[in-house]
Design an enzyme around this catalytic site. Structure first.
Site, PDB file in Angstrom:
ATOM      1  N   HIS A 149      44.060  22.404  35.227  1.00 30.55           N
ATOM      2  CA  HIS A 149      45.445  22.673  35.618  1.00 30.55           C
ATOM      3  C   HIS A 149      45.892  21.828  36.802  1.00 30.55           C
ATOM      4  O   HIS A 149      46.880  22.146  37.460  1.00 30.55           O
ATOM      5  CB  HIS A 149      45.627  24.170  35.917  1.00 30.55           C
ATOM      6  CG  HIS A 149      45.430  25.029  34.701  1.00 30.55           C
ATOM      7  ND1 HIS A 149      45.326  26.401  34.745  1.00 30.55           N
ATOM      8  CD2 HIS A 149      45.302  24.705  33.388  1.00 30.55           C
ATOM      9  CE1 HIS A 149      45.149  26.879  33.514  1.00 30.55           C
ATOM     10  NE2 HIS A 149      45.118  25.863  32.683  1.00 30.55           N
ATOM     11  N   GLN A 157      40.095  26.186  36.128  1.00 29.21           N
ATOM     12  CA  GLN A 157      41.547  26.355  35.987  1.00 29.21           C
ATOM     13  C   GLN A 157      42.194  26.396  37.360  1.00 29.21           C
ATOM     14  O   GLN A 157      43.407  26.449  37.479  1.00 29.21           O
ATOM     15  CB  GLN A 157      41.849  27.677  35.269  1.00 29.21           C
ATOM     16  CG  GLN A 157      41.277  27.756  33.874  1.00 29.21           C
ATOM     17  CD  GLN A 157      41.318  29.187  33.359  1.00 29.21           C
ATOM     18  OE1 GLN A 157      42.301  29.641  32.800  1.00 29.21           O
ATOM     19  NE2 GLN A 157      40.227  29.903  33.550  1.00 29.21           N
ATOM     20  N   CYS A 159      58.780  -0.160  41.713  1.00 31.08           N
ATOM     21  CA  CYS A 159      59.089   0.134  43.132  1.00 31.08           C
ATOM     22  C   CYS A 159      58.393   1.400  43.643  1.00 31.08           C
ATOM     23  O   CYS A 159      58.384   1.667  44.848  1.00 31.08           O
ATOM     24  CB  CYS A 159      60.601   0.280  43.312  1.00 31.08           C
ATOM     25  SG  CYS A 159      61.353   1.485  42.197  1.00 31.08           S
ATOM     26  N   PRO A 161      33.870  41.252  37.412  1.00 26.81           N
ATOM     27  CA  PRO A 161      33.720  42.692  37.685  1.00 26.81           C
ATOM     28  C   PRO A 161      34.591  43.557  36.772  1.00 26.81           C
ATOM     29  O   PRO A 161      34.344  44.756  36.654  1.00 26.81           O
ATOM     30  CB  PRO A 161      34.162  42.849  39.141  1.00 26.81           C
ATOM     31  CG  PRO A 161      34.599  41.528  39.613  1.00 26.81           C
ATOM     32  CD  PRO A 161      34.441  40.512  38.545  1.00 26.81           C
ATOM     33  N   CYS A 181      64.268   3.868  44.180  1.00 28.15           N
ATOM     34  CA  CYS A 181      64.904   4.476  42.997  1.00 28.15           C
ATOM     35  C   CYS A 181      65.080   5.989  43.138  1.00 28.15           C
ATOM     36  O   CYS A 181      65.685   6.634  42.286  1.00 28.15           O
ATOM     37  CB  CYS A 181      64.117   4.146  41.729  1.00 28.15           C
ATOM     38  SG  CYS A 181      62.524   4.985  41.662  1.00 28.15           S
TER      39      CYS A 181
HETATM   40  N1  APR Z   1      34.292  37.433  40.792  1.00 32.34           N
HETATM   41  C1  APR Z   1      34.534  37.184  39.487  1.00 32.34           C
HETATM   42  N2  APR Z   1      35.699  37.507  38.880  1.00 32.34           N
HETATM   43  C2  APR Z   1      36.648  38.101  39.606  1.00 32.34           C
HETATM   44  C3  APR Z   1      36.462  38.394  40.982  1.00 32.34           C
HETATM   45  C4  APR Z   1      35.222  38.045  41.576  1.00 32.34           C
HETATM   46  N3  APR Z   1      34.962  38.288  42.860  1.00 32.34           N
HETATM   47  N4  APR Z   1      37.598  38.984  41.444  1.00 32.34           N
HETATM   48  C5  APR Z   1      38.457  39.041  40.414  1.00 32.34           C
HETATM   49  N5  APR Z   1      37.893  38.514  39.296  1.00 32.34           N
HETATM   50  C6  APR Z   1      38.471  38.362  37.964  1.00 32.34           C
HETATM   51  C7  APR Z   1      39.539  39.374  37.600  1.00 32.34           C
HETATM   52  O1  APR Z   1      38.929  40.561  37.082  1.00 32.34           O
HETATM   53  C8  APR Z   1      40.341  38.623  36.536  1.00 32.34           C
HETATM   54  O2  APR Z   1      39.788  38.825  35.252  1.00 32.34           O
HETATM   55  O3  APR Z   1      39.148  37.116  37.933  1.00 32.34           O
HETATM   56  C9  APR Z   1      40.153  37.152  36.943  1.00 32.34           C
HETATM   57  C10 APR Z   1      41.396  36.494  37.510  1.00 32.34           C
HETATM   58  O4  APR Z   1      42.398  36.449  36.530  1.00 32.34           O
HETATM   59  P1  APR Z   1      43.766  35.643  36.721  1.00 32.34           P
HETATM   60  O5  APR Z   1      44.337  35.957  38.079  1.00 32.34           O
HETATM   61  O6  APR Z   1      44.608  35.879  35.526  1.00 32.34           O
HETATM   62  O7  APR Z   1      43.287  34.133  36.825  1.00 32.34           O
HETATM   63  P2  APR Z   1      42.903  33.074  35.698  1.00 32.34           P
HETATM   64  O8  APR Z   1      42.258  33.710  34.520  1.00 32.34           O
HETATM   65  O9  APR Z   1      42.166  31.992  36.397  1.00 32.34           O
HETATM   66  O10 APR Z   1      44.341  32.545  35.266  1.00 32.34           O
HETATM   67  C11 APR Z   1      44.434  31.403  34.463  1.00 32.34           C
HETATM   68  O11 APR Z   1      46.830  31.390  34.685  1.00 32.34           O
HETATM   69  O12 APR Z   1      48.139  31.935  36.538  1.00 32.34           O
HETATM   70  C12 APR Z   1      47.801  30.921  35.620  1.00 32.34           C
HETATM   71  O13 APR Z   1      47.561  28.584  35.785  1.00 32.34           O
HETATM   72  C13 APR Z   1      47.196  29.794  36.391  1.00 32.34           C
HETATM   73  O14 APR Z   1      45.000  28.814  36.286  1.00 32.34           O
HETATM   74  C14 APR Z   1      45.701  30.027  36.193  1.00 32.34           C
HETATM   75  C15 APR Z   1      45.649  30.604  34.775  1.00 32.34           C
END
Ligand code: APR
Length: 263
Positions: A133, A115, A148, A229, A165
């Site tokens: 994404h 993603q 163009c 985690p 355009c």
């Molecule tokens: N190793 C594994 N997981 C981790 C680590 C790590 N070192 N650090 C954080 N995480 C976990 C967090 O606990 C959380 O569950 O990664 C996850 C990140 O979550 P989000 O920030 O919500 O990211 P994601 O799930 O990829 O979001 C999906 O949402 O923001 C939109 O389009 C964007 O692609 C993104 C989509």
């Protein structure tokens, strides 16, 4: 290392050893990654990047066609800022382990679905990454290109555009209200239906259809392993949860790092 730390480490090694066993005997493997795998490289998530100057803007205005048409220069600069952030960081041991595994897994299919738009899997050496994404470092036209419109010689500007355009160049990432790239999603869904093991790494599991891939794999009887985690919204679909950072768990589980070899 304190006794407490030692106990915590042993607790996590058990699920990692089970996961490693499942990986070693699986044929068709899908890995779905999210922002968590890049967190250890220092890539801020979409929302985390909205600090300082950028905090005054709403996410919908930075990542939608409507927002781009309303203020193309501002949105283009926001994506340049994010491209610069990503260019300054390096892939970590989690990305590297996946790239190494792609080269060694010969007994079946291996499909890497992400993603993330940061390109770190590709920079680590993964050659076939399904970017659900999109990709921060790739460009497309905002409107259907005419004869163009040529990306190679789009007029430089803020943002670049077709000199004839006026069609605007945009980042090839999926914005609010847009569909995922059809062929990429189709390949990811077919691989998820056909896999016997899915690893879900570093995603909160809140955004669909990406999160649906793990549920699909689970429905067809594949084992689902989560590496995170913290608690995620996909935990109920998991057969095994490894509560460790991706950079620690993946080299171990995939058998590509020294930790596992020495264990
Ligand atoms: N190793 C594994 N997981 C981790 C680590 C790590 N070192 N650090 C954080 N995480 C976990 C967090 O606990 C959380 O569950 O990664 C996850 C990140 O979550 P989000 O920030 O919500 O990211 P994601 O799930 O990829 O979001 C999906 O949402 O923001 C939109 O389009 C964007 O692609 C993104 C989509």
């Amino acid at each position: 290392m304190s006794n407490e730390e030692q106990a915590g480490q042993t607790e996590q090694e058990e699920p990692m050893a089970v996961a490693a066993q499942w990986v070693a005997t699986a044929k068709n493997i899908v890995v779905l990654t999210g922002a968590g795998i890049s967190a250890e490289s220092g890539v801020p998530t979409f929302r985390d990047a909205q600090t300082g100057f950028w905090s005054q803007y709403r996410p919908e205005d930075m990542a939608s066609q409507t927002g781009y048409r309303a203020n193309p220069a501002m949105v283009w600069r926001w994506y340049e800022y994010r491209r610069e952030l990503v260019a300054k960081v390096e892939p970590n041991a989690g990305h590297v382990a996946l790239a190494a595994f792609e080269k060694t897994h010969k007994t079946g299919q291996f499909t890497l679905v992400t993603q993330n738009v940061d390109g770190l899997h590709q920079r680590a050496g993964s050659s076939d990454v399904l970017c659900l994404h999109g990709d921060l470092n790739t460009q497309a036209w905002l409107d259907t290109p005419k004869d163009c419109c040529h990306l190679d010689y789009a007029e430089a500007g803020d943002p670049p555009h077709c000199d004839q355009c006026g069609n605007l160049v945009r980042p090839a990432v999926v914005w609010f209200g847009e569909a995922l790239p059809y062929r990429v999603l189709d390949r990811a869904q077919k691989a998820s239906e056909a896999c016997d093991l899915m690893l879900v790494v570093g995603t909160a599991g809140a955004v669909y259809p990406a999160a649906g891939l793990a549920r699909l794999a689970s429905r067809v009887g594949a084992k689902v392993i989560i590496v995170n985690p913290s608690v995620s919204e996909l935990d109920d679909a998991a057969d095994l949860i490894v509560r460790s950072p991706a950079s620690v768990a993946l080299p171990w589980i995939l058998g590509t790092g020294e930790t596992r070899i020495a264990a």
